[in-house]
Structure formats: C-alpha cells, structure tokens
Scaffold this motif. Structure first.
Motif, PDB file in Angstrom:
ATOM      1  N   UNK A  31       0.825  -1.212   0.000  1.00  0.00           N
ATOM      2  CA  UNK A  31       0.000   0.000   0.000  1.00  0.00           C
ATOM      3  C   UNK A  31       0.860   1.264   0.000  1.00  0.00           C
ATOM      4  N   UNK A  32       1.947   1.243   0.758  1.00  0.00           N
ATOM      5  CA  UNK A  32       2.833   2.404   0.740  1.00  0.00           C
ATOM      6  C   UNK A  32       3.395   2.632  -0.665  1.00  0.00           C
ATOM      7  N   UNK A  33       3.771   1.555  -1.321  1.00  0.00           N
ATOM      8  CA  UNK A  33       4.296   1.687  -2.681  1.00  0.00           C
ATOM      9  C   UNK A  33       3.235   2.230  -3.629  1.00  0.00           C
ATOM     10  N   UNK A  34       1.971   1.823  -3.427  1.00  0.00           N
ATOM     11  CA  UNK A  34       0.894   2.335  -4.289  1.00  0.00           C
ATOM     12  C   UNK A  34       0.680   3.824  -4.067  1.00  0.00           C
ATOM     13  N   UNK A  35       0.670   4.247  -2.808  1.00  0.00           N
ATOM     14  CA  UNK A  35       0.492   5.674  -2.515  1.00  0.00           C
ATOM     15  C   UNK A  35       1.663   6.475  -3.086  1.00  0.00           C
ATOM     16  N   UNK A  36       2.876   6.027  -2.820  1.00  0.00           N
ATOM     17  CA  UNK A  36       4.058   6.758  -3.272  1.00  0.00           C
ATOM     18  C   UNK A  36       4.246   6.688  -4.784  1.00  0.00           C
ATOM     19  N   UNK A  37       3.614   5.716  -5.417  1.00  0.00           N
ATOM     20  CA  UNK A  37       3.756   5.564  -6.861  1.00  0.00           C
ATOM     21  C   UNK A  37       2.697   6.288  -7.671  1.00  0.00           C
ATOM     22  N   UNK A  38       1.842   7.063  -7.001  1.00  0.00           N
ATOM     23  CA  UNK A  38       0.813   7.811  -7.711  1.00  0.00           C
ATOM     24  C   UNK A  38       1.429   8.769  -8.732  1.00  0.00           C
ATOM     25  N   UNK A  39       0.782   8.912  -9.886  1.00  0.00           N
ATOM     26  CA  UNK A  39       1.303   9.762 -10.948  1.00  0.00           C
ATOM     27  C   UNK A  39       0.843  11.195 -10.759  1.00  0.00           C
ATOM     28  N   UNK A  40       1.784  12.140 -10.874  1.00  0.00           N
ATOM     29  CA  UNK A  40       1.438  13.559 -10.803  1.00  0.00           C
ATOM     30  C   UNK A  40       0.479  13.902 -11.938  1.00  0.00           C
ATOM     31  N   UNK A  41      -0.558  14.646 -11.596  1.00  0.00           N
ATOM     32  CA  UNK A  41      -1.616  14.927 -12.549  1.00  0.00           C
ATOM     33  C   UNK A  41      -2.022  16.398 -12.506  1.00  0.00           C
ATOM     34  N   UNK A  42      -2.447  16.904 -13.645  1.00  0.00           N
ATOM     35  CA  UNK A  42      -3.150  18.181 -13.670  1.00  0.00           C
ATOM     36  C   UNK A  42      -4.636  17.866 -13.731  1.00  0.00           C
ATOM     37  N   UNK A  43      -5.361  18.323 -12.725  1.00  0.00           N
ATOM     38  CA  UNK A  43      -6.781  17.993 -12.612  1.00  0.00           C
ATOM     39  C   UNK A  43      -7.616  18.900 -13.499  1.00  0.00           C
ATOM     40  N   UNK A  44      -8.633  18.307 -14.117  1.00  0.00           N
ATOM     41  CA  UNK A  44      -9.612  19.059 -14.897  1.00  0.00           C
ATOM     42  C   UNK A  44     -10.996  18.621 -14.452  1.00  0.00           C
ATOM     43  N   UNK A 218      -4.710  14.155  -3.769  1.00  0.00           N
ATOM     44  CA  UNK A 218      -5.349  13.264  -4.742  1.00  0.00           C
ATOM     45  C   UNK A 218      -6.516  13.955  -5.418  1.00  0.00           C
ATOM     46  N   UNK A 219      -6.830  13.489  -6.625  1.00  0.00           N
ATOM     47  CA  UNK A 219      -7.893  14.095  -7.423  1.00  0.00           C
ATOM     48  C   UNK A 219      -8.789  13.025  -8.016  1.00  0.00           C
ATOM     49  N   UNK A 220     -10.067  13.380  -8.150  1.00  0.00           N
ATOM     50  CA  UNK A 220     -11.021  12.533  -8.854  1.00  0.00           C
ATOM     51  C   UNK A 220     -11.257  13.122 -10.241  1.00  0.00           C
ATOM     52  N   UNK A 221     -12.070  12.456 -11.012  1.00  0.00           N
ATOM     53  CA  UNK A 221     -12.502  12.939 -12.322  1.00  0.00           C
ATOM     54  C   UNK A 221     -11.351  13.034 -13.325  1.00  0.00           C
ATOM     55  N   UNK A 222     -11.570  13.860 -14.363  1.00  0.00           N
ATOM     56  CA  UNK A 222     -10.645  13.906 -15.480  1.00  0.00           C
ATOM     57  C   UNK A 222      -9.294  14.478 -15.069  1.00  0.00           C
ATOM     58  N   UNK A 223      -8.230  13.987 -15.704  1.00  0.00           N
ATOM     59  CA  UNK A 223      -6.903  14.430 -15.345  1.00  0.00           C
ATOM     60  C   UNK A 223      -5.938  14.123 -16.485  1.00  0.00           C
ATOM     61  N   UNK A 224      -4.832  14.821 -16.496  1.00  0.00           N
ATOM     62  CA  UNK A 224      -3.766  14.534 -17.446  1.00  0.00           C
ATOM     63  C   UNK A 224      -2.459  14.468 -16.683  1.00  0.00           C
ATOM     64  N   UNK A 225      -1.610  13.508 -17.026  1.00  0.00           N
ATOM     65  CA  UNK A 225      -0.378  13.318 -16.286  1.00  0.00           C
ATOM     66  C   UNK A 225       0.615  14.440 -16.565  1.00  0.00           C
ATOM     67  N   UNK A 226       1.430  14.729 -15.558  1.00  0.00           N
ATOM     68  CA  UNK A 226       2.432  15.785 -15.654  1.00  0.00           C
ATOM     69  C   UNK A 226       3.792  15.120 -15.811  1.00  0.00           C
ATOM     70  N   UNK A 227       4.544  15.548 -16.778  1.00  0.00           N
ATOM     71  CA  UNK A 227       5.861  14.965 -17.014  1.00  0.00           C
ATOM     72  C   UNK A 227       6.855  15.426 -15.963  1.00  0.00           C
ATOM     73  N   UNK A 228       7.901  14.645 -15.785  1.00  0.00           N
ATOM     74  CA  UNK A 228       8.998  15.065 -14.927  1.00  0.00           C
ATOM     75  C   UNK A 228       8.864  14.626 -13.492  1.00  0.00           C
TER      76      UNK A 228
END
Length: 229
Positions: A31-44, A218-228
């Motif tokens: 679970x820690x790995x899942x939380x820490x592995x979340x992808x950075x996102x720009x929420x829409x 964390x965000x729900x709904x539509x999102x796009x991943x942020x590079x870097x």
C-alpha cells in the motif's frame, strides 16, 4: 516477512494497514508503494475547462483513498508525513508547470470548526505544514499558514452536486494576510472532487495575494499526467 512487532499488534492492538486492512503496524509495503507511486496529474473538471491550475499527486482511488480516509476520519495522524510529502510533490509540480518561483505560502482550504473539534486536528493544515517543511529541506523557500476561515456556516458537501457545492460555498470564505507573508500563495487541500472548495478558497485569497495554483494529495474525475515526476 512479518516481524514480532506485527504479530504483537495483531494480538494486542488489532492494528491494520489503513490501505488494505491487513494485520500489522503502519502501511504495508504494498500500500505504501501504491500511494508513493501515484502519478502527478493536472486535474480538470468533468465538464468544461478548469478555471484554475490544480496539481494532484495521484488519483483518489485504491490505497490512496483508504489512507486519506483513515487519516481524516479515523485519527490515523501518523500518516501525515507520508501524505504531506505527496502534497509537497504536487506543489513542486505546480511550481514547475507555472514557472513560479518561491517564496511561496501554502494556504490550506479551511476546515469547518466543528470538524476540527471532532477530529482533534486541522488535518488539512497539518498536511500543508508537513509539505512546506519537506520543500524547505529541498532548498525551497516555502511556508504554510492558516489564512482562510469560514465567514458563515456551510452545509456538508458530501451529497451535493457540483453546482450545489459551488452555491453552498459562494462567498463563504474570507482571507486575511499578515505582515511578512509572501505575496504568492498556493491553495492546498487533501482531495479535489468538483473543485468548489479550491475555487472559493482561491477567490478569497486573490484579494490578499497572487494565487499561483491549487495543489492536492489526490484528485477525482478527469486528469492529465504531468511529465517530470
């Protein structure tokens, strides 16, 4: 391999991982790995273009959702360092995306006074504090402070639609800047769902400082991943 401490927790404390409820102290490795592995996102938002730039450290699902719920609703405050670092990463991504430079003040979306009394902690303010401390250790001039408050009572948002949430919060938040505060603010929260809370907090903050963007764990709904990441 489980340790004797995990076994003792099973027998004496009934301790469980907040992500998957498996017996043991703290978050399990998975679970820690899942939380820490979340992808950075720009929420829409689901409908239409975003009014504000909002960066999230991951999606509101799976272990992340369970861990956030445990932190907020079950007084699992020992999760604050883990979640605060995730918020810090969202802030760092926002600085990168917008090209903004510190000094920056992290301003948490205000919790209802009744919720703070019931929980015994302003959970969002604590995450902002942890995030700012982590970013300072990376050499960034970032602080946090509670500069927002509710100026009138608001209804519980859980069962409200996006339109109803915005109406519920319209004009409900006031901001007050203090001497020595940076003139660039980032509004932060734990989760963004419809964006109503961030929008109202940003509106109030805009009268006191330059609001750069919003950042959440964390965000729900539509999102796009942020590079870097």
């Amino acid at each position: 391999m489980r340790t004797w401490l995990d076994a003792a927790a099973d027998l004496v404390l009934g301790a469980q991982c907040p992500g998957c409820m498996s017996p043991g102290l703290g978050c399990c490795a998975v679970c820690r790995a899942e939380v820490e592995g979340g992808r950075l996102q720009r929420w829409h938002p689901r409908h239409g273009a975003a009014e504000e730039v909002v960066l999230a450290a991951g999606g509101y699902a799976g272990a992340t959702r369970q861990v956030l719920t445990a932190y907020k609703e079950r007084q699992a405050w020992w999760l604050a360092p883990l979640l605060g670092r995730r918020l810090a990463l969202a802030v760092a991504a926002g600085l990168r995306v917008t090209g903004a430079r510190p000094p920056v003040l992290l301003v948490p979306v205000p919790s209802a006074p009744a919720a703070v009394r019931e929980r015994g902690l302003d959970t969002t303010a604590e995450l902002a504090h942890r995030a700012a401390a982590w970013l300072r250790r990376q050499g960034l001039d970032v602080r946090s402070a509670r500069r927002l408050r509710h100026r009138r009572p608001v209804a519980d948002q859980v069962d409200l639609s996006a339109v109803e949430r915005r109406a519920n919060l319209a004009g409900a938040v006031a901001a007050r800047r203090r001497g020595g505060d940076p003139d660039r603010w980032v509004v932060v929260d734990d989760v963004v769902t419809t964006g109503a809370s961030l929008a109202e907090a940003s509106r109030a903050s805009a009268g006191q400082a330059d609001v750069l963007f919003g950042a959440v764990v964390a965000a729900t709904q539509a999102r796009s991943e942020v590079a870097g990441q």
